[in-house]
Motif scaffolding. Structure first.
Motif, PDB file in Angstrom:
ATOM      1  N   UNK A  43       0.822  -1.216   0.000  1.00 49.39           N
ATOM      2  CA  UNK A  43       0.000   0.000   0.000  1.00 49.39           C
ATOM      3  C   UNK A  43       0.846   1.252   0.000  1.00 49.39           C
ATOM      4  N   UNK A  44       1.973   1.214   0.706  1.00 55.06           N
ATOM      5  CA  UNK A  44       2.874   2.364   0.732  1.00 55.06           C
ATOM      6  C   UNK A  44       3.622   2.475  -0.589  1.00 55.06           C
ATOM      7  N   UNK A  45       4.051   1.351  -1.125  1.00 54.67           N
ATOM      8  CA  UNK A  45       4.769   1.354  -2.400  1.00 54.67           C
ATOM      9  C   UNK A  45       3.930   1.960  -3.517  1.00 54.67           C
ATOM     10  N   UNK A  46       2.616   1.771  -3.443  1.00 51.39           N
ATOM     11  CA  UNK A  46       1.729   2.314  -4.470  1.00 51.39           C
ATOM     12  C   UNK A  46       1.729   3.836  -4.493  1.00 51.39           C
ATOM     13  N   UNK A  47       2.186   4.456  -3.406  1.00 47.91           N
ATOM     14  CA  UNK A  47       2.210   5.922  -3.335  1.00 47.91           C
ATOM     15  C   UNK A  47       3.576   6.499  -3.702  1.00 47.91           C
ATOM     16  N   UNK A  48       4.578   5.649  -3.919  1.00 50.18           N
ATOM     17  CA  UNK A  48       5.926   6.129  -4.247  1.00 50.18           C
ATOM     18  C   UNK A  48       5.943   6.686  -5.668  1.00 50.18           C
ATOM     19  N   UNK A  49       6.542   7.849  -5.833  1.00 50.64           N
ATOM     20  CA  UNK A  49       6.559   8.514  -7.138  1.00 50.64           C
ATOM     21  C   UNK A  49       7.956   8.679  -7.722  1.00 50.64           C
ATOM     22  N   UNK A  50       8.997   8.573  -6.900  1.00 54.25           N
ATOM     23  CA  UNK A  50      10.363   8.745  -7.398  1.00 54.25           C
ATOM     24  C   UNK A  50      11.343   8.155  -6.396  1.00 54.25           C
ATOM     25  N   UNK A  51      12.491   7.742  -6.903  1.00 52.86           N
ATOM     26  CA  UNK A  51      13.540   7.191  -6.048  1.00 52.86           C
ATOM     27  C   UNK A  51      14.881   7.540  -6.671  1.00 52.86           C
ATOM     28  N   UNK A  52      15.810   8.013  -5.829  1.00 49.52           N
ATOM     29  CA  UNK A  52      17.124   8.404  -6.336  1.00 49.52           C
ATOM     30  C   UNK A  52      18.231   7.898  -5.416  1.00 49.52           C
ATOM     31  N   UNK A  53      19.351   7.569  -6.027  1.00 49.50           N
ATOM     32  CA  UNK A  53      20.579   7.220  -5.318  1.00 49.50           C
ATOM     33  C   UNK A  53      21.563   8.368  -5.535  1.00 49.50           C
ATOM     34  N   UNK A  54      21.973   9.015  -4.458  1.00 50.53           N
ATOM     35  CA  UNK A  54      22.808  10.214  -4.571  1.00 50.53           C
ATOM     36  C   UNK A  54      24.290   9.822  -4.580  1.00 50.53           C
ATOM     37  N   UNK A  55      24.690   9.263  -5.702  1.00 58.62           N
ATOM     38  CA  UNK A  55      26.041   8.745  -5.851  1.00 58.62           C
ATOM     39  C   UNK A  55      27.100   9.839  -5.731  1.00 58.62           C
ATOM     40  N   UNK A  56      26.750  11.062  -6.096  1.00 58.79           N
ATOM     41  CA  UNK A  56      27.723  12.154  -6.046  1.00 58.79           C
ATOM     42  C   UNK A  56      28.251  12.391  -4.637  1.00 58.79           C
ATOM     43  N   UNK A  57      27.481  12.031  -3.612  1.00 62.58           N
ATOM     44  CA  UNK A  57      27.913  12.249  -2.228  1.00 62.58           C
ATOM     45  C   UNK A  57      29.160  11.440  -1.872  1.00 62.58           C
ATOM     46  N   UNK A  58      29.428  10.375  -2.631  1.00 59.20           N
ATOM     47  CA  UNK A  58      30.619   9.560  -2.348  1.00 59.20           C
ATOM     48  C   UNK A  58      31.905  10.325  -2.648  1.00 59.20           C
ATOM     49  N   UNK A  59      31.810  11.399  -3.444  1.00 57.91           N
ATOM     50  CA  UNK A  59      32.982  12.197  -3.808  1.00 57.91           C
ATOM     51  C   UNK A  59      33.111  13.468  -2.980  1.00 57.91           C
ATOM     52  N   UNK A  60      32.220  13.673  -2.024  1.00 62.18           N
ATOM     53  CA  UNK A  60      32.305  14.868  -1.195  1.00 62.18           C
ATOM     54  C   UNK A  60      33.469  14.741  -0.217  1.00 62.18           C
ATOM     55  N   UNK A  61      33.814  15.844   0.411  1.00 62.69           N
ATOM     56  CA  UNK A  61      34.932  15.875   1.352  1.00 62.69           C
ATOM     57  C   UNK A  61      34.653  14.962   2.548  1.00 62.69           C
ATOM     58  N   UNK A  62      35.602  14.095   2.857  1.00 65.70           N
ATOM     59  CA  UNK A  62      35.484  13.141   3.968  1.00 65.70           C
ATOM     60  C   UNK A  62      34.146  12.398   3.913  1.00 65.70           C
ATOM     61  N   UNK A  63      33.914  11.653   2.844  1.00 67.67           N
ATOM     62  CA  UNK A  63      32.598  11.034   2.666  1.00 67.67           C
ATOM     63  C   UNK A  63      32.411   9.777   3.508  1.00 67.67           C
TER      64      UNK A  63
END
Length: 265
Positions: free
Chosen positions: A228-248
């Protein structure tokens, strides 16, 4: 509603990048794992300043600790000791709309995938087993997020063949996670929005000087939802860029958006 999950690998050591992420992404709720801090010294001021005035903490020194930070009210706080030894690896809440959010940090399981010589591996399997028995009895609409420390699909690791005997991708772990998923018909939101076999990694070892060079990632972090909750999901993202931030962190955050308005849950 936007919900984020991130194994931060010490919230105090990485407070700057947490603030950067929250400022840019503006999630309503942030679930953190491996906070490595007791509740009394949790760095609450930054979260308060950014509007995350609701906090539910289950802190601990060393390599444990989970937290839920929210701009929305949180109710019915709970903690499960799925590790069965007092380690702070879970915290859960109920939202105003009745949906539960469960934040979990599954143990890594050591280096040897054999419980007879590596007790940590047995503890990991038993942890998943306790979660499964809890899940079988679950009747509330729920979102469970966190570092599951298992990459279930062949395409969830950089090399299925190379990692078959490596803890996090062994057949016994994959089978245990599949049983957990089947116990409540959990929907794997990561693979709903990024269908297999598309590349979808959330963790890269610190051992590589340049994590992008060989891209030896694994999908260890997950967001699963009741149907029931999955039916309300509209988008999903993996923020891969954060792995390159300072002291990740060696993990990157996941974010799922939901449209629960008017939905009878």
């Amino acid at each position: 509603m936007k919900i984020a999950s991130w194994n931060i690998n010490s919230v105090r050591a990485r407070l700057d990048i947490v603030e950067r992420f929250l400022t840019a992404e503006q999630p309503d709720i942030l679930c953190l794992q491996e906070t490595k801090v007791v509740d009394d010294t949790f760095p609450a001021d930054m979260f308060q300043r950014l509007g995350y005035v609701h906090r539910v903490l289950n802190g601990q020194r060393m390599h444990h600790g989970v937290a839920i930070l929210s701009r929305l009210p949180l109710f019915e706080h709970g903690r499960h000791d799925w590790q069965d030894n007092g380690e702070a690896r879970h915290v859960g809440v109920r939202l105003e709309n009745g949906v539960r959010v469960e934040n979990v940090y599954v143990p890594a399981g050591g280096d040897v995938p054999d419980r007879t010589v590596n007790p940590k591996f047995g503890q990991k399997l038993d942890f998943i087993g306790r979660m499964t028995r809890w899940s079988e009895e679950l009747r509330e609409p729920t979102l469970i997020v966190g570092d599951f420390n298992i990459a279930p699909l062949e395409c969830d690791v950089w090399s299925h063949k190379a990692l078959l005997d490596v803890v996090s991708h062994t057949p016994i772990e994959v089978a245990a996670l599949a049983a957990l998923q089947a116990s409540h018909d959990w929907v794997d939101l990561g693979r709903r929005f990024i269908p297999a076999p598309a590349r979808n990694f959330t963790w890269w070892s610190y051992r590589a000087k340049d994590w992008t060079a060989n891209d030896r990632g694994r999908r260890l972090d997950h967001m699963w939802a009741s149907p029931a909750v999955a039916a309300t999901a509209t988008a999903h993202r993996v923020h891969e860029d954060c792995r390159s931030w300072l002291r990740p962190s060696d993990h990157v955050p996941l974010v799922t958006e939901f449209d629960m308005a008017g939905v009878g849950l």
